[in-house]
Design a protein around this motif. Sequence first.
Motif, mmCIF file in Angstrom:
data_model
loop_
_atom_site.group_PDB
_atom_site.id
_atom_site.type_symbol
_atom_site.label_atom_id
_atom_site.label_comp_id
_atom_site.label_asym_id
_atom_site.label_seq_id
_atom_site.Cartn_x
_atom_site.Cartn_y
_atom_site.Cartn_z
ATOM 1 N N TYR A 155 36.435 -42.235 -29.194
ATOM 2 C CA TYR A 155 37.777 -41.770 -28.836
ATOM 3 C C TYR A 155 38.823 -42.399 -29.752
ATOM 4 C CZ TYR A 155 42.241 -41.765 -26.463
ATOM 5 O OH TYR A 155 43.578 -41.648 -26.192
ATOM 6 N N ARG A 156 38.691 -43.725 -29.961
ATOM 7 C CA ARG A 156 39.685 -44.429 -30.769
ATOM 8 C C ARG A 156 39.730 -43.874 -32.193
ATOM 9 N NH1 ARG A 156 40.450 -48.185 -34.124
ATOM 10 N NH2 ARG A 156 38.253 -48.609 -34.518
ATOM 11 N N ARG A 157 38.541 -43.516 -32.703
ATOM 12 C CA ARG A 157 38.497 -43.031 -34.084
ATOM 13 C C ARG A 157 39.033 -41.610 -34.221
ATOM 14 N NH1 ARG A 157 32.754 -45.227 -36.566
ATOM 15 N NH2 ARG A 157 33.017 -47.376 -35.849
ATOM 16 N N TYR A 158 38.897 -40.810 -33.167
ATOM 17 C CA TYR A 158 39.224 -39.390 -33.320
ATOM 18 C C TYR A 158 40.456 -38.945 -32.559
ATOM 19 C CZ TYR A 158 35.140 -38.488 -36.079
ATOM 20 O OH TYR A 158 34.255 -38.483 -37.107
ATOM 21 N N ARG A 159 41.072 -39.844 -31.778
ATOM 22 C CA ARG A 159 42.160 -39.388 -30.911
ATOM 23 C C ARG A 159 43.298 -38.767 -31.707
ATOM 24 N NH1 ARG A 159 44.161 -45.387 -28.954
ATOM 25 N NH2 ARG A 159 44.309 -46.241 -31.048
ATOM 26 N N ARG A 160 43.664 -39.397 -32.837
ATOM 27 C CA ARG A 160 44.805 -38.888 -33.601
ATOM 28 C C ARG A 160 44.500 -37.507 -34.170
ATOM 29 N NH1 ARG A 160 49.024 -41.314 -37.630
ATOM 30 N NH2 ARG A 160 48.918 -39.796 -39.301
ATOM 31 N N ARG A 161 43.305 -37.371 -34.764
ATOM 32 C CA ARG A 161 42.951 -36.081 -35.349
ATOM 33 C C ARG A 161 42.901 -34.984 -34.294
ATOM 34 N NH1 ARG A 161 38.233 -37.820 -39.511
ATOM 35 N NH2 ARG A 161 38.567 -39.822 -38.497
ATOM 36 N N VAL A 162 42.260 -35.304 -33.151
ATOM 37 C CA VAL A 162 42.120 -34.281 -32.106
ATOM 38 C C VAL A 162 43.488 -33.909 -31.543
ATOM 39 C CG1 VAL A 162 41.252 -33.870 -29.774
ATOM 40 C CG2 VAL A 162 39.749 -34.846 -31.511
ATOM 41 N N TYR A 163 44.332 -34.928 -31.323
ATOM 42 C CA TYR A 163 45.651 -34.624 -30.776
ATOM 43 C C TYR A 163 46.453 -33.746 -31.743
ATOM 44 C CZ TYR A 163 50.515 -35.143 -29.528
ATOM 45 O OH TYR A 163 51.816 -34.869 -29.232
ATOM 46 N N LEU A 181 47.855 -40.194 -23.658
ATOM 47 C CA LEU A 181 46.488 -39.729 -23.886
ATOM 48 C C LEU A 181 45.500 -40.862 -23.626
ATOM 49 C CD1 LEU A 181 44.730 -37.360 -24.784
ATOM 50 C CD2 LEU A 181 44.988 -38.132 -27.129
ATOM 51 N N ARG A 223 43.490 -51.602 -29.324
ATOM 52 C CA ARG A 223 43.633 -50.546 -28.327
ATOM 53 C C ARG A 223 42.355 -50.302 -27.528
ATOM 54 N NH1 ARG A 223 47.297 -47.445 -29.448
ATOM 55 N NH2 ARG A 223 48.186 -49.458 -29.883
ATOM 56 N N ALA A 224 41.206 -50.444 -28.181
ATOM 57 C CA ALA A 224 39.952 -50.137 -27.511
ATOM 58 C C ALA A 224 39.754 -51.000 -26.273
ATOM 59 C CB ALA A 224 38.794 -50.330 -28.472
ATOM 60 N N PHE A 272 41.166 -30.536 -40.657
ATOM 61 C CA PHE A 272 40.899 -31.414 -39.513
ATOM 62 C C PHE A 272 40.659 -32.844 -39.990
ATOM 63 C CE2 PHE A 272 37.776 -33.452 -36.671
ATOM 64 C CZ PHE A 272 38.518 -33.482 -35.511
ATOM 65 N N ALA A 324 44.056 -32.164 -25.733
ATOM 66 C CA ALA A 324 43.222 -33.205 -26.345
ATOM 67 C C ALA A 324 42.355 -33.882 -25.293
ATOM 68 C CB ALA A 324 44.104 -34.232 -27.046
ATOM 69 N N LEU A 357 43.780 -34.700 -41.119
ATOM 70 C CA LEU A 357 44.851 -34.960 -40.146
ATOM 71 C C LEU A 357 45.081 -36.450 -39.935
ATOM 72 C CD1 LEU A 357 44.218 -32.258 -37.392
ATOM 73 C CD2 LEU A 357 46.110 -32.394 -38.996
ATOM 74 N N GLU A 358 44.017 -37.251 -40.122
ATOM 75 C CA GLU A 358 44.142 -38.692 -39.905
ATOM 76 C C GLU A 358 45.250 -39.276 -40.787
ATOM 77 O OE1 GLU A 358 42.244 -40.056 -37.578
ATOM 78 O OE2 GLU A 358 43.102 -42.052 -37.803
ATOM 79 N N VAL A 399 42.493 -40.625 -20.882
ATOM 80 C CA VAL A 399 41.083 -40.705 -21.254
ATOM 81 C C VAL A 399 40.449 -41.919 -20.587
ATOM 82 C CG1 VAL A 399 39.485 -40.992 -23.170
ATOM 83 C CG2 VAL A 399 41.364 -39.401 -23.366
ATOM 84 N N TRP A 421 53.349 -38.198 -32.163
ATOM 85 C CA TRP A 421 52.074 -38.841 -31.843
ATOM 86 C C TRP A 421 52.285 -40.221 -31.232
ATOM 87 C CZ3 TRP A 421 47.518 -39.301 -30.264
ATOM 88 C CH2 TRP A 421 46.653 -40.329 -30.627
ATOM 89 N N LEU A 463 40.705 -49.511 -23.092
ATOM 90 C CA LEU A 463 39.861 -48.431 -22.595
ATOM 91 C C LEU A 463 38.683 -48.966 -21.794
ATOM 92 C CD1 LEU A 463 39.870 -46.255 -25.783
ATOM 93 C CD2 LEU A 463 41.009 -45.785 -23.634
#
Lengths: 283, 206
Positions: free
Chosen positions: B41-49, A76, A108-109, A54, B66, A57-58, A80, A69, A112
């Motif tokens: 969300y920004r930090r984890y979105r890629r990993r979670v997806y 996504l 990107r933030a 996990f 996700a 994955l980054e 969100v 992705w 949001l």
Amino acid sequence: MNERRPTEHPDYDHLELLGRYLAGELTDEQTAFVREHLAGCPACRLELRRLARFLALEQDDELAAEAAWDRAKPTLDARVAALWSPSADQADQADQADRADQADHAHRANDLQPAGRAVPGTDWTAARNRRRRVVPRAQWWIPVAAAAAMTVVVLGINRVDFSATAPEGGTIPPALDTGGPLRGGEKATARFVLLRPIGDIAAKPDTFAWRAEQPWDRFVLEIYTPGLRTVYRREHLATTHFAVPDSLRSLLRADSTYLWSVQGFYKLEPVGATPEAWFRILR
Amino acid sequence: MSTDGRRESQPSQHNLAAYGDDDLAVLAAETRDEAACAEIYRRYRRRVYLWCFRYTHDADEAVDCAQEVFVRIFRGLGGYQRGAKLSTWVYQIARNYCLSLLARKSRLWRERLQSLDRVDLADGAADGRRRKFERTESLRRVLAAAERVMEARELEAFVLHYRDGLSVKEISRTLGCDNITGARTLIQNARRKFRRLVERKEFADE
């Protein structure tokens, strides 16, 4: 930590320990404890691998490419973002998605940032209902398609000759009269073709044969009644034909109709299935 | 992290970027601030997806999945314990959600098992055993038995392939195999051992 089966969820304290173990944040004593436990606990070993995966994955660009992705990210993001602004206009979200697609990762933030001050966790229902509309779809054709399908079914039923003797399992559906596919969809792309037996045959079949036009290493053959009750299933076939053994021969009855199909596997993965074919044993 | 940032009622994006993961989670848990949640969300979105994609094998489904994971993350932030690791916490939610998604698709396990070359249905004697096996079949029992006969890595590959439904490629990455053949060999060995186990009478009669 008690020993667990690989299927049980270790509780959170154990996960926390594993997370800190991976991050190298444990004391020597704790590290020794975790190592000793891992040696005897398959569940925690698997959990450690999962957690490490996990975290990695980054950096996994290969999987990110496989998972598209870059294309999924704007969708996504928009969904969100909608969790905070259930009242936002749908068009705004689409715009947001488009902008997000082009915007720089670091900025990107900002997308949001919601308009209102809705607290997360207050109104999920509206957001959930909304998410299905993030990608607008034309839906006018659904009733039209339903009506057309009904017409086809009704016409098809009228063409069945009800005077014929019904084989085991009931009347043959009209779609089967051609020996063609019954359940369509993915079957259209399959590159396995059934050869015989198909259609009316004089006696019980001696061999089932099919052709493969793509790589395979084993097959699963299934024979069933028009009522979809499985009569026979044979796994791990390494050839594109199957000689009927006595045990199957005794299961097949004269004057009955059967369906059969073959599913192909290559290196453990299913790679396609044939359309169903039918055969009827006359004597 | 800067303590100034936490005192502000609305920390700016600039401040948030400087926060460590765990401090960010504490901030989000205490203030329920959207900007902090958005930063998580920004930090984890890629990993979670990507994690979800491993389980769903489909981009659209992975987006749905996700999103649900993030709903659970934001909803559960109130229960986040100060001092816990955010990455582990997010992982736990993502993992539990994906596994529960799999459980809901319970047919998967059955279908995967059917594709195992375990017992030949044509054999009358084996047929009875197979039915008995299917009647008593449950994930836990199957794996408890499998654990007795397989080596550690084989069992891991077996669980990841037949229970989590991961692709062979993904298993080779998860288990750190040198190449895809290594993972395939593990699965094949595990399957062979599992087949022998199922065919043994004592298991069916348990």
